[in-house]
Design a protein around this motif. Structure first.
Motif, PDB file in Angstrom:
ATOM      1  N   VAL A  51       0.767  -1.197  -0.145  1.00 55.27           N
ATOM      2  CA  VAL A  51       0.083  -0.367  -0.240  1.00 55.27           C
ATOM      3  C   VAL A  51       0.908   1.021   0.054  1.00 55.27           C
ATOM      4  O   VAL A  51       0.280   2.005  -1.334  1.00 55.27           O
ATOM      5  CB  VAL A  51      -1.159   0.290   0.948  1.00 55.27           C
ATOM      6  N   VAL A  52       2.361   1.220   0.543  1.00 55.39           N
ATOM      7  CA  VAL A  52       3.269   2.656   1.048  1.00 55.39           C
ATOM      8  C   VAL A  52       3.244   3.128  -0.159  1.00 55.39           C
ATOM      9  O   VAL A  52       3.724   3.948  -0.600  1.00 55.39           O
ATOM     10  CB  VAL A  52       3.708   2.106   2.060  1.00 55.39           C
ATOM     11  N   LEU A  75       3.297   5.920  -5.686  1.00 54.14           N
ATOM     12  CA  LEU A  75       3.513   6.248  -6.782  1.00 54.14           C
ATOM     13  C   LEU A  75       2.029   7.086  -7.748  1.00 54.14           C
ATOM     14  O   LEU A  75       1.558   7.972  -8.401  1.00 54.14           O
ATOM     15  CB  LEU A  75       2.735   4.772  -7.431  1.00 54.14           C
ATOM     16  N   LEU A  76       0.571   6.626  -6.410  1.00 54.38           N
ATOM     17  CA  LEU A  76      -0.476   7.396  -6.850  1.00 54.38           C
ATOM     18  C   LEU A  76      -0.280   8.974  -6.193  1.00 54.38           C
ATOM     19  O   LEU A  76      -0.521   9.944  -7.177  1.00 54.38           O
ATOM     20  CB  LEU A  76      -1.795   6.845  -6.058  1.00 54.38           C
ATOM     21  N   VAL A  77       0.709   8.992  -5.315  1.00 52.20           N
ATOM     22  CA  VAL A  77       1.344  10.610  -4.820  1.00 52.20           C
ATOM     23  C   VAL A  77       2.237  11.116  -5.818  1.00 52.20           C
ATOM     24  O   VAL A  77       2.096  12.542  -6.778  1.00 52.20           O
ATOM     25  CB  VAL A  77       1.309  11.302  -3.302  1.00 52.20           C
ATOM     26  N   SER A  78       2.516  11.191  -6.405  1.00 53.86           N
ATOM     27  CA  SER A  78       4.371  11.249  -7.035  1.00 53.86           C
ATOM     28  C   SER A  78       4.294  11.316  -8.837  1.00 53.86           C
ATOM     29  O   SER A  78       4.618  12.599  -9.082  1.00 53.86           O
ATOM     30  CB  SER A  78       5.512  10.589  -6.572  1.00 53.86           C
ATOM     31  N   TRP A  79       3.550  10.824  -9.128  1.00 62.62           N
ATOM     32  CA  TRP A  79       2.833  10.596 -10.906  1.00 62.62           C
ATOM     33  C   TRP A  79       1.860  11.442 -11.272  1.00 62.62           C
ATOM     34  O   TRP A  79       2.817  12.568 -12.007  1.00 62.62           O
ATOM     35  CB  TRP A  79       2.166   9.646 -10.577  1.00 62.62           C
ATOM     36  N   GLN A 121      10.303  -0.646   4.294  1.00 62.68           N
ATOM     37  CA  GLN A 121      10.145  -0.279   3.157  1.00 62.68           C
ATOM     38  C   GLN A 121       9.000   1.574   3.069  1.00 62.68           C
ATOM     39  O   GLN A 121       8.879   1.738   1.839  1.00 62.68           O
ATOM     40  CB  GLN A 121       8.523  -0.711   4.195  1.00 62.68           C
ATOM     41  N   ALA A 122       8.631   2.016   4.535  1.00 59.41           N
ATOM     42  CA  ALA A 122       7.880   2.962   4.006  1.00 59.41           C
ATOM     43  C   ALA A 122       9.428   4.058   3.812  1.00 59.41           C
ATOM     44  O   ALA A 122       9.246   5.119   3.024  1.00 59.41           O
ATOM     45  CB  ALA A 122       7.534   3.571   5.634  1.00 59.41           C
ATOM     46  N   ALA A 123      10.329   3.945   4.055  1.00 59.32           N
ATOM     47  CA  ALA A 123      11.961   4.582   3.390  1.00 59.32           C
ATOM     48  C   ALA A 123      11.540   4.405   1.356  1.00 59.32           C
ATOM     49  O   ALA A 123      12.083   5.671   0.807  1.00 59.32           O
ATOM     50  CB  ALA A 123      12.645   4.654   3.905  1.00 59.32           C
ATOM     51  N   LEU A 124      11.754   3.760   1.347  1.00 58.07           N
ATOM     52  CA  LEU A 124      12.616   2.290   0.385  1.00 58.07           C
ATOM     53  C   LEU A 124      10.953   3.409  -0.748  1.00 58.07           C
ATOM     54  O   LEU A 124      10.618   3.829  -1.870  1.00 58.07           O
ATOM     55  CB  LEU A 124      11.661   1.411   0.278  1.00 58.07           C
ATOM     56  N   ALA A 125       9.741   3.588  -0.293  1.00 61.92           N
ATOM     57  CA  ALA A 125       8.494   3.725  -1.007  1.00 61.92           C
ATOM     58  C   ALA A 125       8.502   5.457  -1.017  1.00 61.92           C
ATOM     59  O   ALA A 125       8.643   5.773  -2.552  1.00 61.92           O
ATOM     60  CB  ALA A 125       7.115   3.670  -0.879  1.00 61.92           C
ATOM     61  N   GLY A 126       8.938   5.929   0.247  1.00 53.49           N
ATOM     62  CA  GLY A 126       9.012   7.661  -0.266  1.00 53.49           C
ATOM     63  C   GLY A 126      10.396   7.636  -0.928  1.00 53.49           C
ATOM     64  O   GLY A 126       9.825   9.118  -2.109  1.00 53.49           O
ATOM     65  N   GLY A 127      11.138   7.580  -0.706  1.00 56.55           N
ATOM     66  CA  GLY A 127      12.162   7.527  -1.692  1.00 56.55           C
ATOM     67  C   GLY A 127      12.058   7.496  -3.408  1.00 56.55           C
ATOM     68  O   GLY A 127      12.310   8.423  -3.702  1.00 56.55           O
ATOM     69  N   GLN A 128      10.969   6.291  -4.071  1.00 58.36           N
ATOM     70  CA  GLN A 128      10.817   6.192  -5.232  1.00 58.36           C
ATOM     71  C   GLN A 128      10.137   7.773  -5.735  1.00 58.36           C
ATOM     72  O   GLN A 128      10.237   7.484  -7.380  1.00 58.36           O
ATOM     73  CB  GLN A 128      10.304   4.536  -5.430  1.00 58.36           C
ATOM     74  N   GLY A 129       9.169   8.115  -4.643  1.00 59.18           N
ATOM     75  CA  GLY A 129       8.135   8.945  -4.957  1.00 59.18           C
ATOM     76  C   GLY A 129       9.394  10.028  -4.923  1.00 59.18           C
ATOM     77  O   GLY A 129       8.933  10.521  -6.585  1.00 59.18           O
ATOM     78  N   VAL A 130      10.019   9.737  -4.409  1.00 60.28           N
ATOM     79  CA  VAL A 130      11.446  11.596  -4.797  1.00 60.28           C
ATOM     80  C   VAL A 130      11.924  11.839  -5.276  1.00 60.28           C
ATOM     81  O   VAL A 130      11.731  12.107  -6.567  1.00 60.28           O
ATOM     82  CB  VAL A 130      12.080  12.149  -3.641  1.00 60.28           C
TER      83      VAL A 130
END
Length: 484
Positions: free
Chosen positions: A133-134, A139-143, A197-206
């Motif tokens: 989910v994270v 992805l849904l926010v950053s894209w 996992q939160a850091a991994l997802a956030g880093g992907q978005g940034v």
């Protein structure tokens, strides 16, 4: 030459050279004026054009009578037209602005898609719902934020406001990154996802936001240099079977590369000159909104297609997203090829029906070429993903169907982006919203014996979306008025 008389000039003889140069008797004021205005007379398409040029130089009716012995400026223009017959020079052909750059297009697609390899390398094979989910939230926010930011940046650059573009890209990047990190952190806390996992997802978005800024500014190779160590480390980690002892060093390399991308985005947008068109206006935000919404819906369609496979591993999500992201380089390449093709067709085609037929054929060729590339990339992703599934034909077969749906989604996105490139946003956005809504019902709705298999239904839904866009794009993009 006496005042008030027009000299009798013999008509030009066919086959004889035109008197581009008037007689050399420069003592006569009319002949001297003809020499001075030779360039105007040669390129004039009408006597009135010469008369306008005379008046622009201060020669009025009075000057025509007293200085040149003619009744008015129009008679003088007629005489100059006869002395120096027009021989207009063909205007230089406008260079075609659409030049496909295969290496750049492929690189741009790779820079968006390849970071998914880092997600695959660092995400645990048995990640739970919270971890997935994270990643989806990031992805849904950053894209969509990245799509809107890219539109604003390109719009300012297209209006020669580089200072405004740099400032808006810098501030937009910082704001969008903060929103992405906040959304990921909120969902991670609410669902109990681990900090890793939160850091991994956030880093992907940034990263996606930073890459957007750098690609708008044409810094593809700088971005590749910043990302290369992470790709090499994660690729080696996957090739070695993801040994536990290498997880921490690989994470440090990925973190260092992410910091490098952020720093690079900030450095490339610093020292911006004063904007020539002021601050961000509401009209600009309104124009960027359809692109942001389309980014949100497109990300949603991709994720629904990816998670529709009945398996608990996160790898199908990654290996569905990566090939489609990589294929966007081929989409950009083929779209540029299509625009160049139609630009050249405008020069070579004199009938609108013939132009429409050839433009539609060019669109079909571009679409087929994109689908071939997307199918090849998806096949490779499916092969890699199958190894992470449990043995048995069921999940693997459904994964193949999901891969087919992903390819068709890519074709629909290519057509939608082609329409958006010509300023046609409504149909692209509306059809994608309908496709997403129907797909969500099939995948997440209550089970019903009347409904077909969810994965098979996905292929039908995205296939219908693709067919509608292909028919509509073939109709409207065949109009010559859109390509002028």
């Amino acid at each position: 030459m006496s005042a008030g008389t027009v000299p009798e000039l013999a008509p030009p003889v066919l086959g004889a050279p035109s008197p581009a140069h008037p007689p050399a008797d420069l003592d006569d004021p009319v002949l001297r004026l003809a020499t001075e205005m030779r360039s105007v007379c040669l390129n004039a398409v009408d006597v009135l054009e010469i008369a306008a040029a005379l008046e622009a130089q201060g020669v009025n009716d009075r000057a025509a009578r007293h200085r040149y012995g003619l009744p008015d400026v129009f008679a003088l223009a007629e005489l100059l037209h006869r002395l120096v017959p027009p021989r207009p020079v063909e205007p230089a052909e406008e260079p075609c602005p659409w030049r496909p750059r295969p290496v750049t297009h492929v690189l741009r697609g790779a820079l968006f898609g390849l970071p998914g390899v880092c997600t695959a390398a660092l995400a645990p094979a048995g990640a739970g719902v919270a971890q997935v989910v994270v990643l989806v939230v990031a992805l849904l926010v950053s894209w969509p934020l990245g799509q809107g930011l890219a539109y604003v940046g390109w719009s300012r650059l297209g209006r020669s406001d580089r200072g405004g573009a740099l400032r808006l890209l810098r501030r937009g990047f910082l704001l969008a990154s903060a929103l992405t990190v906040a959304a990921v952190a909120g969902f991670a806390l609410a669902l109990g996802a681990g900090p890793t996992q939160a850091a991994l997802a956030g880093g992907q978005g940034v990263y996606l936001l930073g890459a957007t800024v750098l690609l708008v500014l044409g810094a593809e190779w700088w971005l590749l240099a910043a990302l290369a160590p992470a790709l090499l480390a994660c690729g080696a980690h996957l090739a070695l079977g993801q040994p536990g002892g290498l997880v921490s060093p690989v994470r440090l390399v990925v973190l260092a590369c992410l910091v490098a991308v952020v720093v690079l985005a900030l450095v490339r947008t610093r020292g911006a000159p004063a904007p020539t068109q002021g601050r961000l206006r509401w009209a600009e935000l309104g124009a960027a909104l359809p692109h942001a919404l389309f980014g949100l819906v497109a990300a949603g369609v991709l994720l629904v297609v990816a998670v529709g496979v009945p398996t608990t591993t996160t790898h199908p999500v990654v290996w569905s997203a990566v090939p489609l992201s990589l294929s966007m380089g081929a989409a950009e390449w083929n779209l540029t090829w299509f625009r160049r093709r139609t630009f050249l067709l405008l020069r070579r085609t004199s009938h609108t029906r013939r132009f429409a037929r050839r433009a539609r054929l060019a669109l079909l060729v571009a679409c087929v070429r994109y689908l071939v590339v997307a199918a090849a990339l998806t096949a490779a992703g499916t092969a890699l993903s199958t190894s992470s599934l449990s043995t048995g034909e069921g999940p693997a077969a459904e994964l193949v169907l999901s891969g087919a749906a992903s390819v068709v989604v890519g074709g629909a996105l290519f057509l939608a982006l082609s329409l958006q490139a010509f300023g046609i946003n409504t149909v692209a956005l509306a059809t994608s919203v309908v496709a997403l809504a129907v797909d969500v019902v099939f995948v997440f709705g209550p089970a019903s014996p009347a409904w077909p298999d969810p994965v098979l239904a996905q292929v039908g839904v995205v296939g219908a979306w693709f067919a509608v866009l292909l028919g509509y794009a073939g109709t409207v993009l065949g109009r010559a008025s859109l390509h002028g």
